[in-house]
Write a protein that holds these residues in place. Structure first.
Motif, PDB file in Angstrom:
ATOM      1  N   LEU A   1      -1.791  -6.301  -1.804  1.00  0.00           N
ATOM      2  CA  LEU A   1      -2.442  -6.790  -0.583  1.00  0.00           C
ATOM      3  C   LEU A   1      -3.421  -7.925  -0.879  1.00  0.00           C
TER       4      LEU A   1
ATOM      5  N   PHE B   1      -0.202  -3.167   7.300  1.00  0.00           N
ATOM      6  CA  PHE B   1      -0.445  -4.600   7.117  1.00  0.00           C
ATOM      7  C   PHE B   1       0.210  -5.121   5.830  1.00  0.00           C
TER       8      PHE B   1
ATOM      9  N   GLY C   1      -0.250   1.305   0.587  1.00  0.00           N
ATOM     10  CA  GLY C   1       0.225   1.931   1.821  1.00  0.00           C
ATOM     11  C   GLY C   1       1.361   2.933   1.679  1.00  0.00           C
TER      12      GLY C   1
ATOM     13  N   ASN D   1       1.432   6.250   0.690  1.00  0.00           N
ATOM     14  CA  ASN D   1       1.116   7.532   1.338  1.00  0.00           C
ATOM     15  C   ASN D   1       0.921   7.357   2.840  1.00  0.00           C
TER      16      ASN D   1
HETATM   17  N1  LIG Z   1      -0.584  -1.885   3.894  1.00  0.00           N
HETATM   18  C1  LIG Z   1      -1.550  -1.178   4.507  1.00  0.00           C
HETATM   19  N2  LIG Z   1      -1.799  -1.346   5.832  1.00  0.00           N
HETATM   20  C2  LIG Z   1      -2.764  -0.644   6.443  1.00  0.00           C
HETATM   21  N3  LIG Z   1      -3.589   0.231   5.818  1.00  0.00           N
HETATM   22  C3  LIG Z   1      -3.374   0.444   4.503  1.00  0.00           C
HETATM   23  C4  LIG Z   1      -2.358  -0.251   3.785  1.00  0.00           C
HETATM   24  N4  LIG Z   1      -2.397   0.152   2.502  1.00  0.00           N
HETATM   25  C5  LIG Z   1      -3.376   1.054   2.420  1.00  0.00           C
HETATM   26  N5  LIG Z   1      -3.973   1.236   3.612  1.00  0.00           N
HETATM   27  C6  LIG Z   1      -5.138   2.114   3.890  1.00  0.00           C
HETATM   28  O1  LIG Z   1      -5.638   2.569   2.638  1.00  0.00           O
HETATM   29  C7  LIG Z   1      -5.530   3.982   2.531  1.00  0.00           C
HETATM   30  C8  LIG Z   1      -5.031   4.332   1.126  1.00  0.00           C
HETATM   31  O2  LIG Z   1      -3.694   3.871   0.981  1.00  0.00           O
HETATM   32  P1  LIG Z   1      -2.482   4.784   0.462  1.00  0.00           P
HETATM   33  O3  LIG Z   1      -3.007   6.165   0.168  1.00  0.00           O
HETATM   34  O4  LIG Z   1      -1.353   4.706   1.401  1.00  0.00           O
HETATM   35  O5  LIG Z   1      -2.145   4.056  -0.891  1.00  0.00           O
HETATM   36  P2  LIG Z   1      -0.966   4.372  -1.903  1.00  0.00           P
HETATM   37  O6  LIG Z   1      -0.107   3.147  -1.947  1.00  0.00           O
HETATM   38  O7  LIG Z   1      -0.314   5.636  -1.565  1.00  0.00           O
HETATM   39  O8  LIG Z   1      -1.799   4.452  -3.266  1.00  0.00           O
HETATM   40  P3  LIG Z   1      -1.583   5.375  -4.592  1.00  0.00           P
HETATM   41  O9  LIG Z   1      -0.459   4.766  -5.348  1.00  0.00           O
HETATM   42  O10 LIG Z   1      -2.881   5.256  -5.328  1.00  0.00           O
HETATM   43  O11 LIG Z   1      -1.320   6.775  -4.120  1.00  0.00           O
HETATM   44  C9  LIG Z   1      -4.563   4.401   3.634  1.00  0.00           C
HETATM   45  O12 LIG Z   1      -4.873   5.684   4.104  1.00  0.00           O
HETATM   46  C10 LIG Z   1      -4.780   3.348   4.683  1.00  0.00           C
HETATM   47  O13 LIG Z   1      -5.905   3.686   5.481  1.00  0.00           O
END
Ligand SMILES: Nc1ncnc2c1ncn2[C@@H]1O[C@H](COP(=O)(O)OP(=O)(O)OP(=O)(O)O)[C@@H](O)[C@H]1O
Length: 316
Positions: free
Chosen positions: A255, A53, A90, A92
């Motif tokens: 977001l 998203f 998002g 990871n």
């Molecule tokens: N843009 C998105 N769309 C849908 N779900 C999301 C999105 N961003 C995060 N999520 C949800 O939140 C959870 C945590 O996000 P994620 O681990 O991808 O964050 P990250 O950007 O890697 O953060 P960090 O920098 O702290 O590692 C994901 O497993 C997913 O369920």
């Protein structure tokens, strides 16, 4: 034509066909390296459209970069993507979707390797050791499977210089010590540059412009320069940047409230529960939003949605 020669030819042909169909059959049940599983671009696009998203730029660039790379039988260098953005936006999650589209077992595949800076490279005094280990590990895995995928999480916590050990593998060489790295994929994940991305997203919001109007060119150059000059980016003064070995710098936008709500609904759906809009609103309203005045962006993205949802169903 001698009957013996014909016999040998038929024999050889059936051995080859037998071997090929055996290999096809084998790859149906066991894991095989990338060349046996072409990337389905439509499936990847659909996956990102449905599950990710608020990240129009990331979705678009990732589909283009991966399909272009995988449809080229003779790439001149490995594909290198650098994903940037604040926590929970998002990065990871996308790596997981990409891994699943490349290999059925996704992150659990023998051909997908995840490095986490604070776990695998914690001590500043061991930089040299980490560089040697990294080179050996990557060389070994690419020798076993040319289409290996390497994901480096927490790049911003990686000690400066460690990553430059893999520079020769990311370059335009046909082979390095008898190994070709050209079909491998490297993905870096980092919070560095999150401030620049937020600044641009905020400028668009304040100017009344749509978030979807932000283009890669609004951010990519600023990101690469920002990360190069940032001592805590893992890519500080890195040869990977000044030799232009990173193919795409991909921004993950902060977001908004509506995206958080979408994450709550997706999580409820994944748990098999009916969507209760009251719960969706409650969870979204528990998140903290910034900047102070306007409160537009969630400070943890969707990261704490799961635990906050658990909390809603606790009978306390
Ligand atoms: N843009 C998105 N769309 C849908 N779900 C999301 C999105 N961003 C995060 N999520 C949800 O939140 C959870 C945590 O996000 P994620 O681990 O991808 O964050 P990250 O950007 O890697 O953060 P960090 O920098 O702290 O590692 C994901 O497993 C997913 O369920």
């Amino acid at each position: 034509i001698e009957p013996i020669t014909v016999g040998i030819a038929i024999g050889a042909a059936s051995v080859i066909t037998g071997y090929l169909s055996y290999q096809d059959l084998y790859c149906r049940f066991a894991e095989c390296c990338g060349k046996h599983r072409p990337l389905n671009a439509t499936a990847l696009k659909l996956d990102l459209e449905e599950k990710l998203f608020g990240q129009h730029l990331a979705a678009e660039v990732i589909v283009k970069a991966l399909t272009g790379f995988r449809s080229n039988n003779n790439p001149k260098k490995p594909l290198t993507l650098s994903l940037h953005g604040w926590a929970g936006t998002g990065k990871n999650f996308v790596s997981q979707i990409v891994a699943e589209n490349l290999y059925a077992k996704g992150l659990k595949s023998n051909f997908v390797h995840l490095f986490v800076s604070t776990l695998h490279f914690p001590h500043e005094q061991h930089i040299k050791l980490y560089q040697d280990q990294l080179q050996r590990w990557i060389r070994g895995n690419v020798s076993a499977c040319a289409s290996s995928v390497f994901i480096f999480d927490e790049m911003d916590k990686l000690h400066p210089g460690v990553i430059d050990a893999i520079k020769p593998f990311l370059d335009y060489y046909e082979q390095v010590d008898g190994v070709s790295y050209r079909k491998a994929i490297f993905i870096f994940l980092s919070n560095a540059g999150g401030d620049l991305i937020t600044k641009t997203a905020l400028e668009f919001w304040r100017a009344g412009r749509k978030r979807e109007d932000i283009q890669l060119k609004d951010l990519e150059h600023a990101l690469s320069v920002g990360v190069f000059n940032n001592k805590h980016s893992g890519l500080w003064r890195s040869g990977l940047i000044y030799k232009r070995l990173i193919d795409y710098f991909i921004p993950f936008l902060p977001l908004e409230y509506t995206h958080v709500k979408m994450c709550v609904r997706a999580e409820m759906k994944a748990r098999g529960s009916a969507i209760d809009e009251d719960v969706v609103t409650r969870v979204a309203e528990e998140m903290t939003f910034y900047p102070k005045g306007e409160k537009i962006f969630s400070d943890r993205g969707c990261k704490t949605v799961q635990s906050r949802l658990d909390f809603q169903f606790l009978d306390v």
